[in-house]
Design a protein around this motif. Sequence first.
Motif, mmCIF file in Angstrom:
data_model
loop_
_atom_site.group_PDB
_atom_site.id
_atom_site.type_symbol
_atom_site.label_atom_id
_atom_site.label_comp_id
_atom_site.label_asym_id
_atom_site.label_seq_id
_atom_site.Cartn_x
_atom_site.Cartn_y
_atom_site.Cartn_z
ATOM 1 N N LEU A 157 42.341 39.861 42.015
ATOM 2 C CA LEU A 157 42.942 39.203 40.854
ATOM 3 C C LEU A 157 41.894 38.995 39.761
ATOM 4 O O LEU A 157 42.162 39.208 38.584
ATOM 5 C CB LEU A 157 43.538 37.848 41.261
ATOM 6 C CG LEU A 157 44.889 37.913 41.961
ATOM 7 C CD1 LEU A 157 45.299 36.527 42.428
ATOM 8 C CD2 LEU A 157 45.943 38.500 41.037
ATOM 9 N N ARG A 204 41.241 41.672 37.458
ATOM 10 C CA ARG A 204 42.297 41.903 36.474
ATOM 11 C C ARG A 204 42.253 40.876 35.354
ATOM 12 O O ARG A 204 43.097 40.884 34.472
ATOM 13 C CB ARG A 204 43.668 41.769 37.147
ATOM 14 C CG ARG A 204 43.844 42.689 38.293
ATOM 15 C CD ARG A 204 44.791 43.743 37.894
ATOM 16 N NE ARG A 204 44.463 45.013 38.492
ATOM 17 C CZ ARG A 204 45.219 46.086 38.308
ATOM 18 N NH1 ARG A 204 46.278 46.006 37.540
ATOM 19 N NH2 ARG A 204 44.876 47.223 38.852
ATOM 20 N N SER A 205 41.320 39.952 35.436
ATOM 21 C CA SER A 205 41.273 38.908 34.410
ATOM 22 C C SER A 205 40.364 39.343 33.275
ATOM 23 O O SER A 205 39.648 40.335 33.377
ATOM 24 C CB SER A 205 40.751 37.610 35.017
ATOM 25 O OG SER A 205 39.373 37.756 35.256
ATOM 26 N N LYS A 206 40.416 38.599 32.207
ATOM 27 C CA LYS A 206 39.597 38.933 31.043
ATOM 28 C C LYS A 206 38.119 38.991 31.421
ATOM 29 O O LYS A 206 37.420 39.960 31.128
ATOM 30 C CB LYS A 206 39.817 37.879 29.952
ATOM 31 C CG LYS A 206 39.085 38.203 28.690
ATOM 32 C CD LYS A 206 39.197 37.066 27.686
ATOM 33 C CE LYS A 206 38.276 37.330 26.528
ATOM 34 N NZ LYS A 206 38.095 36.192 25.633
ATOM 35 N N ILE A 219 37.349 41.937 33.711
ATOM 36 C CA ILE A 219 37.306 43.222 33.004
ATOM 37 C C ILE A 219 36.020 43.326 32.182
ATOM 38 O O ILE A 219 35.366 44.370 32.151
ATOM 39 C CB ILE A 219 38.560 43.378 32.110
ATOM 40 C CG1 ILE A 219 39.778 43.606 32.996
ATOM 41 C CG2 ILE A 219 38.389 44.538 31.138
ATOM 42 C CD1 ILE A 219 41.093 43.556 32.286
ATOM 43 N N ALA A 220 35.633 42.210 31.562
ATOM 44 C CA ALA A 220 34.374 42.213 30.795
ATOM 45 C C ALA A 220 33.207 42.539 31.709
ATOM 46 O O ALA A 220 32.325 43.336 31.371
ATOM 47 C CB ALA A 220 34.171 40.853 30.134
ATOM 48 N N GLN A 232 33.234 44.231 34.550
ATOM 49 C CA GLN A 232 33.257 45.644 34.933
ATOM 50 C C GLN A 232 32.800 46.547 33.793
ATOM 51 O O GLN A 232 32.183 47.588 34.016
ATOM 52 C CB GLN A 232 34.675 46.059 35.337
ATOM 53 C CG GLN A 232 35.107 45.460 36.641
ATOM 54 C CD GLN A 232 36.597 45.637 36.860
ATOM 55 O OE1 GLN A 232 37.137 46.714 36.725
ATOM 56 N NE2 GLN A 232 37.259 44.554 37.186
ATOM 57 N N THR A 233 33.119 46.133 32.568
ATOM 58 C CA THR A 233 32.694 46.931 31.417
ATOM 59 C C THR A 233 31.171 46.955 31.327
ATOM 60 O O THR A 233 30.568 47.997 31.080
ATOM 61 C CB THR A 233 33.278 46.336 30.125
ATOM 62 O OG1 THR A 233 34.676 46.174 30.308
ATOM 63 C CG2 THR A 233 33.023 47.240 28.946
ATOM 64 N N SER A 245 29.959 49.372 33.864
ATOM 65 C CA SER A 245 30.174 50.803 33.700
ATOM 66 C C SER A 245 29.507 51.346 32.441
ATOM 67 O O SER A 245 29.118 52.515 32.428
ATOM 68 C CB SER A 245 31.659 51.153 33.792
ATOM 69 O OG SER A 245 32.304 51.040 32.590
ATOM 70 N N LYS A 281 30.472 51.890 41.131
ATOM 71 C CA LYS A 281 31.899 51.656 41.245
ATOM 72 C C LYS A 281 32.257 51.177 42.641
ATOM 73 O O LYS A 281 31.819 51.773 43.630
ATOM 74 C CB LYS A 281 32.640 52.965 40.942
ATOM 75 C CG LYS A 281 33.919 52.708 40.212
ATOM 76 C CD LYS A 281 34.476 53.949 39.567
ATOM 77 C CE LYS A 281 35.772 53.508 38.909
ATOM 78 N NZ LYS A 281 36.262 54.350 37.916
ATOM 79 N N GLN A 288 38.974 41.583 24.612
ATOM 80 C CA GLN A 288 37.806 40.716 24.772
ATOM 81 C C GLN A 288 37.551 39.848 23.544
ATOM 82 O O GLN A 288 37.160 38.698 23.656
ATOM 83 C CB GLN A 288 36.558 41.553 25.074
ATOM 84 C CG GLN A 288 36.593 42.225 26.420
ATOM 85 C CD GLN A 288 36.658 41.251 27.577
ATOM 86 O OE1 GLN A 288 36.176 40.144 27.487
ATOM 87 N NE2 GLN A 288 37.290 41.656 28.661
ATOM 88 N N LEU A 309 46.694 39.439 26.908
ATOM 89 C CA LEU A 309 46.322 38.527 27.987
ATOM 90 C C LEU A 309 47.411 37.484 28.193
ATOM 91 O O LEU A 309 48.185 37.169 27.284
ATOM 92 C CB LEU A 309 45.013 37.800 27.660
ATOM 93 C CG LEU A 309 43.737 38.642 27.620
ATOM 94 C CD1 LEU A 309 42.583 37.805 27.148
ATOM 95 C CD2 LEU A 309 43.449 39.230 28.988
ATOM 96 N N ASN A 329 42.695 33.923 32.340
ATOM 97 C CA ASN A 329 43.343 34.906 31.483
ATOM 98 C C ASN A 329 43.506 36.218 32.222
ATOM 99 O O ASN A 329 42.530 36.890 32.535
ATOM 100 C CB ASN A 329 42.495 35.152 30.234
ATOM 101 C CG ASN A 329 42.592 34.011 29.267
ATOM 102 O OD1 ASN A 329 43.694 33.579 28.925
ATOM 103 N ND2 ASN A 329 41.447 33.501 28.837
ATOM 104 N N PHE A 330 44.754 36.570 32.507
ATOM 105 C CA PHE A 330 44.987 37.841 33.190
ATOM 106 C C PHE A 330 45.428 38.910 32.197
ATOM 107 O O PHE A 330 46.156 38.634 31.248
ATOM 108 C CB PHE A 330 46.048 37.668 34.284
ATOM 109 C CG PHE A 330 45.517 36.971 35.484
ATOM 110 C CD1 PHE A 330 44.671 37.631 36.361
ATOM 111 C CD2 PHE A 330 45.833 35.641 35.730
ATOM 112 C CE1 PHE A 330 44.158 36.977 37.469
ATOM 113 C CE2 PHE A 330 45.321 34.986 36.833
ATOM 114 C CZ PHE A 330 44.474 35.658 37.706
ATOM 115 N N ALA A 331 44.980 40.126 32.462
ATOM 116 C CA ALA A 331 45.365 41.243 31.603
ATOM 117 C C ALA A 331 46.784 41.671 31.941
ATOM 118 O O ALA A 331 47.157 41.738 33.102
ATOM 119 C CB ALA A 331 44.405 42.399 31.804
#
Lengths: 347, 531
Positions: free
Chosen positions: A208, A211-213, A216-217, A219-220, A223, A290, B380, B386, B393-395
């Motif tokens: 979960l 999948r959150s903001k 994702i930040a 993971q960015t 990568s 990854k 972001q 979101l 905050n979920f995407a």
Amino acid sequence: MGQKFRQFIDNFGYTRIVIILFLFVLLVSAFALELQIKSLLSGILIRTGMNLLLTLAMVPSIQSGTGLNFGLPVGILCGVVGAVLSIAMNLTGGQAFFAANVIGVLLAVVAGYVYGLLLNRVKNQEMLIGTYAGFSVVSGMCMFWILAPFRSPKMIWPYGGRGLRVTVSLEDTFGGILNKFLFRPYKWIDIPWGLLGYVLIFCLFIWLFSRSKTGIAMQTVGSNPRFAEAAGISIDGMRIVGTILSTVLGAMGILVYAQSYGFLQLYTAPLYMAFPAVAAILIGGATVHKASITHVIIGTFLFQALLVVALPVTNAVLPEGNLSEVVRIIISNGIILYALTRIGGGD
Amino acid sequence: MNKPIIQLVDICKEYYGNQVLKKVNVSVRPGEVHALVGENGAGKSTLMNILFGMAVIHNTGGFSGQVFFDGEKVDITSPKEAMDKGIGMVHQEFMLLPGFTITENIKLNREITKHNVISKILGEKMKSLDMESMRKDARKALDTLGLDIYEMLSVEGLPVGHKQFIEIAREIDKTNVRLLVFDEPTAVLTEIEAELFLKAVKKLASTGIAILFITHRLNEVMRVADNITILRDGEVVGKLAREEASVEKMARLMVGRKIDRIQKTEKKSNGSIDENILEIKNLKVNMPGERVKDVSLEVKKGEILGIGGLAGHGKIGIANGVMGLYPSSGEVVFNGDKIKLNNPKDALSKGMAFVSEDRRGVGLLLEESIEKNIALTAMQVQGKFLKRIAGINFALTWKIRAHARKIIKELDIRCTGPEQITRRLSGGNQQKICIARAISLEPELLFVSEPTRGIDVGAKKIVIDLLLKLNQEMGMTIIITSSELAELRSICDRIAIIYDGKLEGVLPPDADDTDFGLMMAGGHGKAKEVS
């Protein structure tokens, strides 16, 4: 046909196929040697459950770009200190486990933050520095175990003197608390539902989070740091978040491990604990860049299954004294070595 | 009249169907300083790669045409062969060992050795260095150049100019050298150093060495060159002797008229056209290779501003500096708000967006899906796509996918779907994704750097049309940084030319070629300025 077969292998991952074949060979020989298949299968499940969180700890660190967390002992020690403190407070059962987790996590947040600061100063060398940071912390804590003023008879040497024992039994506190919870024996296999459920919940949390903001930040950053910077994401900040998460999972992971093992191992025991976790996630198909929850689950299962099956099989084949112990060490380190050669990308 | 030492006849070369050299002829006589002038991408480097038999030429299908060295037809297949024949090259980047002395660097791999006891038994490899003769040789080479510096100093820490001289000294110390090629030798030198250098070049030529001098500093060309060849788009567009050349003439030939101005429909006026949307004051950006030294620039609301100039002069640094990607100082005011420098988030959240020139390095997450690439910055920075559940905050995957599908359709991105990873897309489609991400932010001001670099001709037009559409239909102010002047002149309202990290001037797109050429070559003040 050949083309499709090749594609299938590429997709599934060469490493995983090699390991699965090896496992298959071991299982067949176990069957042929008339070993107790039921206890083997049950053992695999328990060992997978007890190690899963330690492997899961690799995910945030890989995703945030610090690579495999070879500094996992930092987190492990936080968990161990949590457990020691909960015993010192004379707690038992669920309370002890809960208290150990709370204390362990709090310590891990602080330790992870500091460790994250260190990793931000040594970019691109995280894994080497992490290994030695882990070693150093373990050695430093050895002094703590000797000097710590604990008086609980469960932990100090039976003949008195200074310092804590090398292994502290958890029988009276929280040993087996998850293993016994919702433990169901079936005809072919015993399933520790409580243990598996507990660790899978954390897998779900991490999934979960990814999948959150913030996830994702993070993971960015892992990568492509330059991309992340251009998107207004704080590279150092996200690396610290990843390191803290990894350290916290290490702390919680060792408590799951310890309750299943029945003992809390102090002193130099945490020294090499990062390696099986690293090997497991690599076998699962992750790379330095990854990693996913699937990699964690498949990898831990395969790695632990190999260890569980390999030992009785070698025992049966080589009954002479401690030769089987030697073979066991060769096999477990061999798998780690094989996994590490796959570090750049198994699939 | 003596015979030419080197003759390149009818050289043609194509890279993947792209003709980069078309029947180029150049010849240089002993003792002549021959200047090769042209914009970036005019084909100068390719020509030199052919001369030196670089592997890159052979790996891409070779070239057609003939090379004559000293009257004989030769087929040079490796740099080593070129050196053996007596062709020397002074590189743009220094190839010196910092910890070694000047002498050692000059004599590197050509050390003078003498026998000692051990070598007499164990053979040649064990011979010791004859430092004394090496010193003498090095001294001689340095004297030829007129460089008064102790030859036993360590190279480490020497000023750039000296390093350049040592590089040259190494070439002229080779006894057989007959043709020396200088690739933009003065680019890194200060004015005084350049002055010294030009003197040394003349001195060298007077000893009978032929010199091929690649540069785009037109003043220097006028100072030292005997003959000048001007390249543009892989073609020789002019051959001039010094007497008939002038800076203006060269500038005009170099830039050339190759503009097909896209007819613009009248713009919807967004408020007052004279309103400044962005004011840059004394911007300094420390971007390696593209340093911005002091630029002040005003951008009007709703315009397309072009930033041009030659490579390495800092035009790329401006957008990177304003967007906070490289350490910078100065003042940037956007819509009356001061932007925090060195802080990409601030620049992005105030309504600016940036499409980087480094598409694969900064512009894309190559291993991630198209939809993630498009949505990420908006998510972001602005919190789009979101939903807050239990404080986290979920995407929203479906929202991102819908947005990606819409944009893929609008920009005509050729892909198998929003989940395809971006690595395997073509350059043009990757560029569209970078632009898609920027416009997902719905910015008021869009920086685009090198929008058409490395993409094919068809895709170039699509990208340019897209930028034009954004500007005209959505009223977005656009700042395009590009090495291709023709491209800037086809769509920009004004073009700022950067030279040596500073603003040289601002020109209208239909200004004279001479003015553009002069400004790009640093002919400050001579061109008329408009703003």
